[in-house]
Design an enzyme around this catalytic site. Structure first.
Site, PDB file in Angstrom:
ATOM      1  N   HIS A  29      39.680  45.571  47.419  1.00  0.00           N
ATOM      2  CA  HIS A  29      38.272  45.406  47.040  1.00  0.00           C
ATOM      3  C   HIS A  29      37.352  45.785  48.208  1.00  0.00           C
ATOM      4  CE1 HIS A  29      35.549  43.146  44.015  1.00  0.00           C
ATOM      5  NE2 HIS A  29      34.851  44.094  44.648  1.00  0.00           N
ATOM      6  N   ARG A  64      35.589  47.251  38.003  1.00  0.00           N
ATOM      7  CA  ARG A  64      35.938  45.870  37.690  1.00  0.00           C
ATOM      8  C   ARG A  64      37.365  45.820  37.154  1.00  0.00           C
ATOM      9  NH1 ARG A  64      32.511  45.013  40.594  1.00  0.00           N
ATOM     10  NH2 ARG A  64      30.512  43.938  40.320  1.00  0.00           N
TER      11      ARG A  64
END
Length: 310
Positions: free
Chosen positions: A273, A225
């Site tokens: 990502h 994250r």
């Protein structure tokens, strides 16, 4: 058994998930009406992506569970209208994708592949890379993904230390916990892999103090994250060579803004990502299993702990 399943995600995901969901739920012996437009008071289960338009769960008076499509739940767990059971996504493909990204990028750096790929033709510098046996990797976060990555790296011969909020015991991995355990884990991190959830307690876990505890020239990989890293502190540590390289897949703002210094920094690798992705063919089976459990009175798999935030 017959249930109504609301698919609450972006419309472009519906085409990807419609057939796998129907097939997986039917394979569990359940007749399901699956759609994106079921009235709230008729919904039994919500297959949910936190970027969907559904934000108020109060009208879902007969719903038995919200089945999250993503591994991360930080965007939904604090919703004040959500008092239903919430599950997070765990499936073999999600885990395998993370293993492949983490091991691939560590091996790339460990073997010095970039130097060979970009070397001037004719350059012949036969310098052997280090061995995994002599290289220490710390994995912060020993959930499903962290444990799987730690085990894969241990299988390649790396010395693995894992850190988690609560103490764990995993064969082949030195497991630490607590504040002192975190300092110790960082102090032996030639490589540090971040696979913690995003909570108030984990924000900026790699701050200036933490980065200073790591061995000089350590490498960082963050497929977890974005808020786990203090970006300004990392950039400063890269400039002083305290940190040799950072491979980053997640960021506080996504897509990563074009003006962000990570894009052009010589010691940073940006990936968009892609470390691991929820794939419909596999995640549909996890969803179907939880619907079957809800219908038969069995406990849901991968239930979120609201107090812990994951």
């Amino acid at each position: 058994m017959s249930v109504n399943v609301l698919f609450a995600a972006k419309p472009d995901r519906w085409a990807e998930y419609e057939r796998p969901l129907r097939d997986a739920i039917a394979a569990r012996g359940i007749t399901a009406h699956i759609a994106m437009d079921i009235p709230a008071d008729q919904v039994d289960y919500i297959v949910y992506a936190p970027n969907s338009e559904v934000k108020d769960f109060a009208p879902f008076t007969r719903t038995k569970a919200v089945l999250n499509l993503w591994a991360g739940v930080e965007a939904i767990v604090g919703n004040p209208t959500l008092h239903l059971p919430l599950t997070r996504m765990v499936d073999p493909a999600l885990t395998q994708g993370m293993i492949e990204w983490v091991t691939g990028h560590i091996l790339r750096l460990h073997l010095g592949m970039d130097a060979h790929i970009s070397a001037t033709p004719g350059t012949w510098e036969p310098k052997a890379p280090p061995l995994a046996f002599d290289t220490r990797v710390t994995v912060l976060g020993l959930g499903e993904l962290g444990t799987a990555c730690a085990a894969a790296l241990a299988g390649l011969g790396f010395q693995i230390t894992g850190w988690s909020r609560s103490q764990k015991q995993i064969d082949g991995i030195t497991c630490l916990s607590g504040a002192q355990g975190l300092d110790k884990a960082l102090s032996r991190a030639d490589y540090c892999v971040l696979l913690l959830p995003s909570t108030a307690a984990t924000e900026n876990v790699l701050d200036a103090r933490a980065l200073a505890l790591m061995p000089k020239g350590a490498r960082i990989l963050n497929p977890g994250r974005g808020p786990l890293i203090d970006d300004a502190a990392l950039l400063a540590a890269l400039e002083t060579n305290q940190i040799d390289h950072a491979t980053l897949d997640v960021f506080r703002v996504e897509p990563l803004p074009q003006e962000h210094p990570y894009w052009t920094h010589a010691k940073v690798t940006v990936t968009p990502h892609v470390a691991s992705e929820t794939r419909a063919a596999y995640s549909a089976k996890t969803i179907a299993e939880n619907i079957h459990r809800g219908e038969t009175g069995a406990p849901f798999l991968h239930l979120v702990d609201r107090n812990a935030g994951y």
